[in-house]
Motif scaffolding. Sequence first.
Motif, PDB file in Angstrom:
ATOM      1  N   ILE A 137      -0.170   7.032   3.416  1.00 13.24           N
ATOM      2  CA  ILE A 137      -1.297   6.105   3.274  1.00 13.24           C
ATOM      3  C   ILE A 137      -2.521   6.585   4.074  1.00 13.24           C
ATOM      4  O   ILE A 137      -3.442   5.813   4.342  1.00 13.24           O
ATOM      5  N   ARG A 165       0.833  -1.210   0.000  1.00 16.57           N
ATOM      6  CA  ARG A 165       0.000   0.000   0.000  1.00 16.57           C
ATOM      7  C   ARG A 165       0.869   1.263   0.000  1.00 16.57           C
ATOM      8  O   ARG A 165       0.587   2.220  -0.718  1.00 16.57           O
ATOM      9  N   LEU A 218       3.162   6.838   7.260  1.00 17.23           N
ATOM     10  CA  LEU A 218       1.783   6.949   7.760  1.00 17.23           C
ATOM     11  C   LEU A 218       1.024   8.039   7.012  1.00 17.23           C
ATOM     12  O   LEU A 218      -0.143   7.869   6.651  1.00 17.23           O
ATOM     13  N   VAL A 237       0.307  -1.343  12.683  1.00 22.62           N
ATOM     14  CA  VAL A 237      -0.686  -0.559  13.439  1.00 22.62           C
ATOM     15  C   VAL A 237      -1.778  -1.481  13.982  1.00 22.62           C
ATOM     16  O   VAL A 237      -2.211  -1.351  15.134  1.00 22.62           O
ATOM     17  N   LYS A 238      -2.215  -2.443  13.164  1.00 23.71           N
ATOM     18  CA  LYS A 238      -3.248  -3.392  13.606  1.00 23.71           C
ATOM     19  C   LYS A 238      -2.774  -4.217  14.803  1.00 23.71           C
ATOM     20  O   LYS A 238      -3.567  -4.572  15.684  1.00 23.71           O
ATOM     21  N   GLU A 294       0.393  -0.758   7.828  1.00 31.21           N
ATOM     22  CA  GLU A 294      -0.951  -0.961   8.377  1.00 31.21           C
ATOM     23  C   GLU A 294      -1.034  -2.223   9.231  1.00 31.21           C
ATOM     24  O   GLU A 294      -1.777  -2.269  10.225  1.00 31.21           O
ATOM     25  N   THR A 295      -0.249  -3.248   8.884  1.00 29.83           N
ATOM     26  CA  THR A 295      -0.217  -4.479   9.686  1.00 29.83           C
ATOM     27  C   THR A 295       0.349  -4.199  11.073  1.00 29.83           C
ATOM     28  O   THR A 295      -0.160  -4.701  12.081  1.00 29.83           O
ATOM     29  N   ASN A 303       3.855  -4.786   6.921  1.00 30.23           N
ATOM     30  CA  ASN A 303       3.748  -3.444   6.351  1.00 30.23           C
ATOM     31  C   ASN A 303       3.184  -2.484   7.402  1.00 30.23           C
ATOM     32  O   ASN A 303       2.819  -2.888   8.508  1.00 30.23           O
ATOM     33  N   MET A 357      -2.841   7.630   7.304  1.00 29.80           N
ATOM     34  CA  MET A 357      -3.013   7.105   8.660  1.00 29.80           C
ATOM     35  C   MET A 357      -2.342   7.977   9.723  1.00 29.80           C
ATOM     36  O   MET A 357      -1.969   7.498  10.788  1.00 29.80           O
TER      37      MET A 357
END
Length: 314
Positions: free
Chosen positions: A174, A12, A171, A153-154, A150-151, A148, A176
Motif C-alpha cells: 500500500i 486498501r 506496508l 499506523v495512524k 493504515e489505521t 487495517n 507505506m
Amino acid sequence: MKFIRVGTRGSRLALAQTGIAIAALKKANPGAKFEIVTISTKGDVDRRPLFTMDEKGIFEKEVNEAVKKGEVDFAVHSLKDVPSDMAEELVVACIPRRARPNDVLVNDKGQKLAELPAGAVVGTSSLRRAVQLARARPDLKVKPIRGNVETRVKKVIAGEYDAIVLAEAGLGRIGMKDVIVERFGVRDFVPAPGQGAIAIVCRRDDKKTMTLLRRIEDPKSRAEISAERALIEKVEGGCRFPLGAVAVTRGGKLTLYASVFSADGSKNIKVAKTGSVAGAEKLGGRVADILLKQGAGELAEGWREAVEEWNKKA
C-alpha cells in the motif's frame, strides 16, 4: 468480451493485492478483462482482536463462498488468512511470487526495538508477535491493536502506541514502507506461516480459470508455502497458538525454520530442517513431527489462560 469477476475484501491492502494479481494476469493473458467485486467478511465487521475469535477464515469465508456459488470466478487473499481446510470444491490455484515475509517495527521517532524506552507501549494483533516481543524486551508493554494497516499506523502517529509490529509485505503493497524503522530477521523473529504470500482461489472444476491463473504461479513460492502449510496443518496451530514458520528456497533446496513458545515466553522450541523443493510437504510434516516430539503440544495447552488475559486487555 466477458469480464472475469474477481472477489476480494474492500480494504486498501486487499484491493492493492488484487490489483497486483490482476496486473500480472493481464500481462500473462493479453486481452483478458477483469471486474473487481468487493465482499464484506466477518473479520471486517467484527472489530475484536483476532486472537479472541476462536474460528478460522474470518477474512476469507464470505469471499470464498462467492467463488463456490459462481458469483465470482476467483478470489484474491492474503495467504495466511486462508485456512488449510477449505471447502472441497475450492483450490488455491495460484501463488504468485511472494513478497518478503519479515515482520517490521513501525514508529514515528525512528527508534529500533532495542532503543524503545522501558514501559513503551507496543501494539500487535498477533500472539506470535506479542510473545517474541516479550522475550526480546520484557520491559515493554505489549498491547492488542485492531484495524487495517493504515489505521494502526495512524494510532502510532496519534500517540496511542509508541510502536507497532506489522508485516513488511502489507506496508509495501500500500506504499507505506517509509514508516518502517526496523526489519526483523526471519530466524530471530519468526513470521506467521504464509506471511507475504498471495493466494488466488478458484473452483476446482473450473479448468479454464485455473489455466489462466497458473500462468502467474511462482514455483519457489508454492514450495515454501506448501512446506509451511503442511507444518501448521499437522501441528494445528491456529490463531490461538503462536507458531512461527518460514521456508526459504536456495537452488533446489528448501529450508524450513519453525518456532513455538510457551505462554510466558520462557520456553521456545526451534527446529530448522532442509529438504528438496520437490518434497516440500514432506519436509513440513517432518518438522511438525519434531516439534510435537519435543513438546509443542504441551506448550499449546498453556495458552488458554494467556488468551483470557489478553482478552481483558483488548
